[in-house]
Design an enzyme around this catalytic site. Structure first.
Site, short mmCIF file in Angstrom:
data_model
loop_
_atom_site.label_atom_id
_atom_site.label_comp_id
_atom_site.label_asym_id
_atom_site.label_seq_id
_atom_site.Cartn_x
_atom_site.Cartn_y
_atom_site.Cartn_z
N GLU A 113 0.99 -1.03 -0.20
CA GLU A 113 0.18 -0.08 -0.25
C GLU A 113 0.24 1.17 0.21
OE1 GLU A 113 -0.78 -2.55 2.00
OE2 GLU A 113 -2.93 -3.31 1.40
N HIS A 182 -10.42 -5.47 10.07
CA HIS A 182 -10.43 -5.12 9.18
C HIS A 182 -12.59 -4.61 9.39
CE1 HIS A 182 -8.13 -8.44 7.28
NE2 HIS A 182 -8.20 -8.09 6.26
#
Lengths: 383, 406
Positions: A113, A182
């Site tokens: 990322e 998450h």
């Protein structure tokens, strides 16, 4: 205070740099977006049947169409992220785009990322218009430094000579049963950064119009989608199906008009609040006004204050952690701008201040539900 | 780990070079080049010089040619450029000590050959992005001394209009100045990505220090650059210390040019401006031939501390600094070559020194005379968003201070 009541439509009044600005609809059309629409729960089909040319779209299809139209319209637009190309997107939002636009424009990245976000920002500084997809915004914590320090601040730090036209998008907030790492809502994180614009679509029209506006906006924009909404269907008006459809930032939508209580909410909580509002109407004859923020930076303070002037009561509903969050901000602003109009202390419903648990019963206790919104609103109204 | 340069005969350039070159380590001798033929009369006529055998070390790469074509004019310009950077940095040092410069200030005294050598190897269409030690690069990319010093002084006519400061300077083909160690590396890979996307043959020069070389995102950028064959010339400016931590105390492998693993590497004598130019020129040809990225290491040395608050003597000896200054200085090195090769006379070099000093002094005076940004909301709130796309208003410290765009 009086300045606050100026029309937000002045946003696009400047003619400078207008070519880069979304092909904004005329003011008359804008007014139409903002017009209060009595819109029951989102499962209500009658709305679609009555209007001509209205089609059902899932949020996923709306996002896909927005991306396809913008890729088609501008060679400088490309999309990159994990699994966006061959896999068709981890949540299938980019389905078919690789086949249609080729691997130059739709690019699978390694799972890095920080690296690919930085790379996308570099491409934007160089004049391209990347759409940087995060598989979820939870993973963007790896690269939030790049989003904030390299994208959001560069225009200002350069004294206005180095713009960064980039769109960061992906699902944000909790999904079902995916545990603590998450399940986080980052609205407050990005919403607090000067130089970013942050939007939180709820319906299919929101998703398409806001994403297209984000891609066309010359600033870094964060589009916080919601995984649980991807599969939900919404009516899409004929105007919204066209390729020139965009939704201006900084303008909330009154999804349901009412006079007794204002619920200000965003993303998935809009649908929950609408259902709760319908139930309050049925059970108690109460008219709740539901405001879908659409964009949290800039925030449409004017619409919120106008509504409070009418209803004199405010409830903010969001699914983020409670501390220092979107609802905290709106309550603070309400103190500053609408204190005199309130008949009761403004209240909020948020996610609980816990790392999201896995077990279903516990998870349900961690986030707003339709029942909770209904009950808490009834309590606020002393029903 | 084996350098391909160790394997003969591929590593041997066409002209005869002692076979053992790669076994030696790269020198930091700033005056190691030599002349093979006589120097032409004309200022603009090209002639070849030979770089020392110890100018480069390679990793999985044939070394660049050890000859470099230059002109007398160019050598003088390089000299002038390095002197200008040093003078400018010395002026910044003085202004900081006079408390006219606020906050951070990182100087590149001793490292001038890197910025100058790179600029003389690329065009304005190529990109440079670097770390916070960015004044020299800003000047080379076309910034003026007055705009750079003006920025340090927080003036409205500074290169970033007084909004950026020491670490954030931008210019055409120059993307900063990044204050986050290592963050510029993937961003630089993105600049290279854009060149490739647009079908341009330009390169992106990405600089970072030996300290930054251990950041994870540096390796993430390496991976994507190699994977996508991007025209990226990564370059570690190894000045031996990341703040006060020596390379050996921070890095498991101090051969920074080998850190690309699957990317060929080139270690360069970063004190010799001619070697730097030769290396980057070679790198540009490499990327233009679509061979993808390179990882360069410019071996250099910073004379001063990490920043103005660092005397620079707790983690290294004064003798070490003194030795580098007196024997490896990039400006003295080039000066010696210019005199040896009779490019020009000592008097004329002194004249150049004087010119550079006078120019910097004049520009510093102009910068000091520049107005500071008016402390008004219209200036405070401008450029947060692109003009014409601002929100209706932006909040100030209190609601009374909200700024409305009209």
């Amino acid at each position: 205070m009086s300045r606050l009541l100026r029309p937000a439509a002045r946003l696009a009044a400047s003619t400078r740099a207008f070519a880069k600005v979304p092909a904004a609809p005329s003011f008359a059309q804008r007014a139409a977006f903002a017009r209060p629409v009595v819109f029951g729960s989102f499962q209500c089909r009658s709305y679609a049947d009555n209007a001509s040319g209205v089609k059902e779209y899932t949020v996923r299809d709306a996002l896909n169409e927005a991306l396809a139209e913008e890729l088609e319209a501008n060679e400088k637009v490309f999309i990159l992220g994990e699994e966006v190309a061959q896999y068709n997107g981890a949540y299938k939002v980019t389905k078919g785009l690789l086949d249609r636009f080729g691997e130059k424009r739709v690019i699978d990245t390694p799972i890095t990322e920080s690296g690919f976000t930085g790379l996308a920002i570099g491409a934007a500084l160089s004049g391209l218009h990347p759409v940087c997809e995060f598989m979820t915004f939870n993973f963007a914590m790896q690269s939030i430094d790049q989003v904030i320090n390299s994208a959001a601040k560069t225009l200002y730090m350069s004294g206005g000579i180095q713009p960064c036209n980039i769109t960061f998008r992906g699902p944000n907030g909790f999904a079902s049963g995916v545990g603590a790492q998450h399940s986080q809502d980052f609205s407050a994180w990005y919403g607090s950064i000067p130089g970013l614009k942050v939007v939180t679509p709820w319906s299919a029209e929101d998703a398409k119009g806001l994403l297209k506006a984000a891609i066309r906006d010359p600033n870094p924009v964060v589009v916080l989608e919601n995984e649980l909404l991807y599969g939900q269907s919404f009516p899409m008006s004929e105007a919204a199906q066209k390729s020139d459809f965009v939704i201006p930032f900084g303008k909330a939508k009154i999804e349901r008009s009412g006079k007794d209580l204002t619920i200000v909410t965003l993303s998935r909580c809009v649908g929950q609040s609408l259902t709760a509002a319908e139930n309050l109407k049925k059970k108690h004859g109460i008219d709740v006004e539901v405001i879908n923020l659409r964009s949290i930076k800039p925030l449409d303070l004017e619409t919120i204050v106008q509504s409070i002037k009418k209803t004199h009561r405010l409830l903010v509903v969001e699914s983020g952690f409670p501390a220092y969050g979107v609802s905290s901000e709106i309550l603070a602003l309400t103190m500053e701008y609408a204190f005199d109009f309130l008949d009761a202390p403004a209240q909020r419903i948020t996610g609980a201040d816990v790392p999201t648990p896995y077990a279903q019963g516990l998870e349900e206790m961690s986030f707003p539900t339709e029942q909770l919104i209904e009950d808490y609103a009834a309590k606020l109204l002393r029903l | 780990m084996l350098s391909r340069a160790l394997r003969l005969p591929r590593a041997v350039p066409l002209r005869a070079v002692p076979a053992a070159i790669s076994a030696r380590s790269v020198t930091t001798n700033a005056a190691s080049a030599s002349l093979s033929h006589s120097v032409p009369q004309s200022d603009d006529e090209r002639f070849a010089i030979n770089l020392s055998d110890e100018s480069f070390e390679t990793y999985e790469l044939d070394p660049p040619p050890y000859t470099l074509e230059v002109t007398k004019k160019e050598l003088k310009q390089m000299y002038y450029d390095m002197v200008s950077i040093r003078q400018m940095e010395m002026a910044a040092d003085r202004l900081y000590k006079e408390k006219k410069i606020r906050g951070f200030c990182h100087l590149s005294v001793g490292q001038e050959a890197v910025a100058v050598g790179i600029e003389h190897a690329i065009t304005k269409e190529d990109d440079i992005i670097t770390s916070y030690r960015c004044h020299g690069f800003s000047l080379m990319r076309g910034g003026t001394v007055r705009s750079i010093i003006g920025e340090l002084l927080g003036r409205r006519e500074g290169i970033a209009y007084g909004k950026g400061g020491s670490m954030h300077m931008f210019h055409k083909g120059f993307y900063g100045g990044n204050g986050i160690v290592g963050a510029q590396v993937p961003v630089g890979a993105g600049l290279a990505f854009a060149h490739k996307y647009e079908g341009r043959k330009n390169a992106s020069i990405i600089l970072y220090g030996d300290g930054a070389s251990n950041q994870g995102q540096v390796f993430e950028a390496f991976n994507m650059a190699k994977l996508w064959n991007l025209p990226a010339l990564f370059g570690c400016e190894n000045n031996k210390y990341g703040m006060g931590t020596s390379a050996a105390r921070s890095s498991a492998l101090t051969d920074y040019y080998k850190r690309g693993q699957y990317i060929p590497g080139l270690k360069v004598n970063g004190m010799d401006v001619l070697a730097v130019k030769a290396a980057v020129q070679y790198g540009k040809e490499w990327t233009a031939a679509d061979k993808g990225p390179l990882v360069l290491e410019y071996v250099t040395y910073r004379y001063g501390g990490h920043s103005m608050s660092d005397p620079g003597t707790t983690y290294r000896t004064r003798e070490e600094i003194q030795r580098m200054r007196s024997t490896n200085d990039p400006i003295s090195g080039l000066k010696q070559k210019i005199l040896d090769w009779e490019i020009t006379t000592e008097e004329e070099l002194k004249k150049l020194d004087k010119e550079a000093r006078a120019h910097v002094n004049e520009e510093v005076a102009l910068a000091e005379a520049m107005a500071v940004p008016e402390a008004t909301p219209s200036i405070l709130f401008e450029d947060i968003y692109v003009k014409g796309t601002e929100p209706q208003f932006i909040r100030g410290r209190t609601t009374d201070e909200n700024y409305y765009f009209n």
